[in-house]
Enzyme design. Structure first.
Site, PDB file in Angstrom:
ATOM      1  N   GLY A  14       0.844  -1.165   0.027  1.00 21.74           N
ATOM      2  CA  GLY A  14       0.028  -0.075   0.039  1.00 21.74           C
ATOM      3  C   GLY A  14       0.992   1.111   0.143  1.00 21.74           C
ATOM      4  O   GLY A  14       1.995   1.163   0.059  1.00 21.74           O
ATOM      5  N   LEU A  85      -1.037  -0.716   7.588  1.00 17.56           N
ATOM      6  CA  LEU A  85      -2.346  -1.475   7.390  1.00 17.56           C
ATOM      7  C   LEU A  85      -3.449  -0.602   7.231  1.00 17.56           C
ATOM      8  O   LEU A  85      -3.448   0.652   8.124  1.00 17.56           O
ATOM      9  CB  LEU A  85      -2.532  -2.534   8.369  1.00 17.56           C
ATOM     10  CG  LEU A  85      -1.958  -3.747   8.518  1.00 17.56           C
ATOM     11  CD1 LEU A  85      -1.877  -4.581   9.574  1.00 17.56           C
ATOM     12  CD2 LEU A  85      -1.970  -4.732   7.368  1.00 17.56           C
ATOM     13  N   CYS A 151      -1.817  12.272   9.715  1.00 15.65           N
ATOM     14  CA  CYS A 151      -0.770  13.121   8.825  1.00 15.65           C
ATOM     15  C   CYS A 151      -1.105  14.718   9.029  1.00 15.65           C
ATOM     16  O   CYS A 151      -0.027  15.220   9.153  1.00 15.65           O
ATOM     17  CB  CYS A 151      -0.998  12.809   7.366  1.00 15.65           C
ATOM     18  SG  CYS A 151      -2.588  12.933   6.705  1.00 15.65           S
ATOM     19  N   HIS A 248       1.055  18.693   3.183  1.00  8.67           N
ATOM     20  CA  HIS A 248      -0.055  19.182   3.811  1.00  8.67           C
ATOM     21  C   HIS A 248       0.056  20.616   4.168  1.00  8.67           C
ATOM     22  O   HIS A 248       1.176  20.988   5.016  1.00  8.67           O
ATOM     23  CB  HIS A 248      -0.473  18.391   4.963  1.00  8.67           C
ATOM     24  CG  HIS A 248      -1.193  17.006   4.547  1.00  8.67           C
ATOM     25  ND1 HIS A 248      -1.302  16.692   3.252  1.00  8.67           N
ATOM     26  CD2 HIS A 248      -1.620  16.134   5.559  1.00  8.67           C
ATOM     27  CE1 HIS A 248      -2.077  15.459   3.584  1.00  8.67           C
ATOM     28  NE2 HIS A 248      -2.239  15.178   4.656  1.00  8.67           N
TER      29      HIS A 248
END
Lengths: 357, 357, 357, 357
Positions: A14, A85, A151, A248
């Protein structure tokens, strides 16, 4: 004599998993040892199992590793396991790993709110790892979970924490985020058709995370070694997704609780002067400068500033007085480095330097 | 017998000028009569002079018009002149036009702060045009200038004004904008290399405009017919440029001055119920609904909602309580329609309906 | 007395389905009557079942329709059924509909290569519908399937067909496409992270479709009413996905088989002069001009030209000599209108005008 | 004893100039010694004069250098001068520098077509530098100009040259480019409003450059040391600008002149095996692998592959048979490294290794 520690990665195919692998590939302390993914990928070489989406090529040390299922028995030799995960499976798997005596550093949200699990942004509250240290001291080889933050939280808490350390309590924080699409992962992630020429002014669960996690990270350790929220600070967040790949940006307004307000120049100096524990410990991934204070009117910008110190540093710009609050400024952080996988790595490095791995 | 009014456009080849031309092309009240631009363009047909960048093709009624220089003598037959001039030339030109007895509706910033010039977002303070009405009544055929607001201001003041009208004073406003690149015009505009995969967290002068203009627009008319700022409201703005073609999104937090706060549902109802004067007058461009209150979590979005009622309506979404202030919500407005040229058109329609042209 | 025909839409919640619904919403010939989607959506109102992603709001006539499953029994009253189904389910469902006597106009690829199924881009080979006409004449109320082409094919075949009609055989075609992301649909579609600041130089199966379908569409009807490929023309395609929402741009080089080459001016005139059958029949969605030949150096452009004649027209630009072939030029078509749902609508309008519905 | 050479940069504040400075900053052979720009910038420190737009921060060695005017007298101590000047001023300035005995390596187009000026893509025709070597041998300390190619040319000629070297003449080449916006520089560059959600299917002069320069670069040296175009190869180009920051993608079709065609596998092997002179000489910036042949269906992609070997390598993908020509494939090159400044650096390194500086 090798002194490197064996590292496992869960969710290795991922978005976050790929980043863990990049950051671990030539790491001085850790050796890429086990890669776990879904049963669909298990049994295949990593190079075959993954749809690689990073700008750097797949590290040699990962390509030929055979992907295994995310079972503790497969990872029993690992000194540390990094979990990228998805939250729909992270709960059960991480629990099994912990109960099998493994050290799990997780990017998933599942255990962030557990009172006995440290929620750590290593640039600001690595002191929360002391709880783990005390537990390990009591009982060798016990498993535990440490969570890194959401995040968007990682960028906010660092300047807030640095300012609180210098000037005392902050009573009110208002933050509007402009978040990169990599934060949504790849499955399903953000559709190109939805974000091109557009802003999506909503990220499910994000505002709650940002408002809550900030209070845990900047909170204290209670007498019973549980984590107490910072109760005298209120945070209000509005979260947006913009057409940026990584990085961000957050527009922040803050109000100090104290009547003696610092000046703009003092605020900037406090941010510049801030040094975190991972720097002092000499962690290999620690940023050279924890917070860069930029003076140009139009900086930081995601494309230009997200990679400062390999994405481990925070950039702050446009520090100025706020007519409603005390100060306003903008914060930029690399959401998949210090905002995700990189935080995990830096937590592990800190544990390693402290002899906890 | 024709009842249409002759319209001129200044800065006709620029970003705002092109939009004026599109909006005037098949207008029931106005006839595209004179197009003014720099001496470089003067003497050429509009189709040859312009680098057309609109998604609709150049209107037939404009293509063959010969561009003239921006001198009042060229526009003397015009009933109304729309100015899309850059601020570096608008000051002198608009002054000359006004002194020649012409009615100028300007998108430039030069006269917005003049105490005797109405600064009008026609969805919320068309009452400020009454000052003009009184002056015209005193002396026929006098020239005057009316300014429309800065693009980011137009979106903000409409819901603020509607809420003040219903619930009384608002003491504090914090707003973070995510603004489209069309707002920067074409010369030089925003460079593709600067905005691709990026956010630019700064727009020169924008925050000051947003904070100041909001107070003039929501202010009152003094006894001497000058405009008084709304003094009991503080506005704090942070302005960003994002990779969106059209449509400014604004994340707003507000605090009411009164102790009796409305509920979220009452706030939404007040926004939905708000009707502006241009709607009541039956102005052809007036939106069907002044403020659309969207209930989906992730709306409004620039690409999906900017064109509601041809860009003349405001969209509000995510109205919810704010832990620091009272309420937070997002506002979307079409920056080149209601935020620029469209405001000018709607002002002119209002003047026309009131017999002031 | 109503003369409108009852229309069904299969795959109504998907990308193509949403477009069918928009185009049918206020259609003079068709009435939106049945909406079919997966069993997950069945039983819910369309407004609740769909994640609407269009810039126009959901049509009133669709919002309250209850979605049904894609079974022929549910659509038995429909005069025509438009299929926007994914190819993994379209094969079985469309077959069942046809065998139940329903008229299916499909955007799916499943039956495009069937020798007895017309593959129609209505701007260029509506004559292929004659096969259907003959069959219907033989046996009333028989079901049949008509396919519209792949989206990138639709743009290419129109100028090719127009030039062949005027100047004779074309022996060689080389085409490189720059295709919009809407062509990939929404599930999974193109990930924002993959297309931002990027080009994806591959679209699965697309080059084969473009090379093959072009030959069927520009081919002839054999004596047994099967469709014969155009055998004396070779097509080579390279297909790319670019960061454009709507509008496929194609860079084309062609070589005529005849030694008597037309001039650039003659080529442009032939394209301009081309008129298609749907225009002659007065189909309500037929473009005013079938092929717009643009003279500006830098046109057509997707954002500026994709919506000409509501997306039903083709734009051609930069017609010039080719040092390797005879001519090169660029073609722009709206991939979700004339390249998908709009082609289906125009096929249905043509059938309706010919009394075949 | 230092063995580094003193390097000057002309046009130092522009797009190409900034890249030269980045590439020279920590270069083992060259020392950043003089920075030239317009009189507007002259006299200011580089950090003050430049609007820095690179993702890496300004190199320390450049910040404090004082910018000078682009006069040969200022650069008289330089061993080599890199020119990133705009073509409107490059002609006169570079001529003056050459006549003053300076070595100029230029990115400008002005002298590319001069019969006595080498036009060099160092990955493929560094042998053209032999002409310079012979001239230098004849007369010490003589000035000369060497041009690097247009950015889109650099990507194309490398695989073409490698295939010609292995399999003999190529008679026909058709190429469609998808070019990054950084190639347009910053002044004026490509407007964000023009490229967002769009493709611009035209770059002024680009197709002519690509068609002509390819023939000079792959041409030969005549007996009089002038450069002869490759006359038996025809190139047809179509050039597009896409929303990509860096990295030009090119879709290429080629036809060999010989009847004995290689297989797809042989073509790929020849590309993989190709080694250039700068690799053999051990130039510090030479790529590890000159041409990367990628096997994944959807590679190379600009965002993922442009930085291979720091932007000095070429990536080729999707090599396959072409039904019209012999083969088709895609080429990716970093337009501001090997397509511009990096080519200049590699030329200088080659000259240095050969003792010509």
């Amino acid at each position: 004599m090798t002194t490197t520690k064996k590292a496992g990665v869960l969710g290795a195919t991922g978005s976050v998993g790929q980043k863990f692998i990049l950051l671990l590939a030539e790491h001085p302390d850790f050796e890429l040892y086990k890669l776990g993914a879904s049963s669909r990928s298990a049994g295949r070489s990593y190079a075959k199992a993954v749809k690689w989406r990073q700008t750097a090529t797949i590290p040699q040390s990962a390509t030929e590793l055979v992907v295994v299922e995310c079972k503790a028995s497969e990872f029993v030799d690992c000194d540390v396991v990094f979990s990228g995960l998805d939250s729909d499976v992270a709960g059960d798997i991480e629990k099994e790993f912990k109960e099998s005596g493994l050290v799990v550093i997780s990017n998933a949200k599942n255990y962030r709110r557990a009172p006995d699990v440290p929620l750590v942004v290593p640039l600001i509250n690595s002191s929360h790892l002391d709880v783990v240290a005390r537990r390990v001291k009591q009982e060798k080889k016990q498993g535990f979970i440490i969570c890194n933050s959401n995040c968007s939280t990682a960028g906010l808490v660092v300047p807030l924490g640095a300012l609180i350390a210098k000037f005392g309590d902050i009573s009110d924080v208002t933050v509007t985020t402009l978040q990169a699409i990599s934060g949504a992962g790849f499955s399903p992630g953000v559709l190109g058709f939805d974000i091109l020429d557009n802003v999506i002014p909503y990220i499910s669960g994000e505002e709650e995370k940002l408002e809550w996690e900030t209070k845990k990270i900047l909170g204290s350790i209670a007498e019973d070694d549980s984590f107490a929220l910072r109760s005298n600070m209120t945070v209000s967040a509005q979260c947006n997704r913009v057409a940026v790949s990584d990085g961000h940006l957050e527009c922040v307004s803050i109000k100090f609780a104290t009547p003696n307000k610092p000046s703009v120049e003092e605020v900037k100096q406090a941010l510049r002067d801030y040094v975190c524990e991972s720097q002092k410990l000499g962690c290999p991934s620690a940023p050279k400068q924890c917070i860069y204070v930029l003076e140009e009117d139009d900086r930081p910008q995601p494309r230009l500033d997200r990679n400062r110190d390999n994405g481990y540093a925070i950039s702050v710009g446009r520090v100025r007085e706020d007519p409603v609050f005390d100060f306003k400024f903008i914060v930029l952080s690399h959401n998949t480095v210090i905002g995700a996988a990189g935080s995990g790595i830096l937590i592990a490095e800190t544990l390693f330097k402290k002899g906890l791995l």
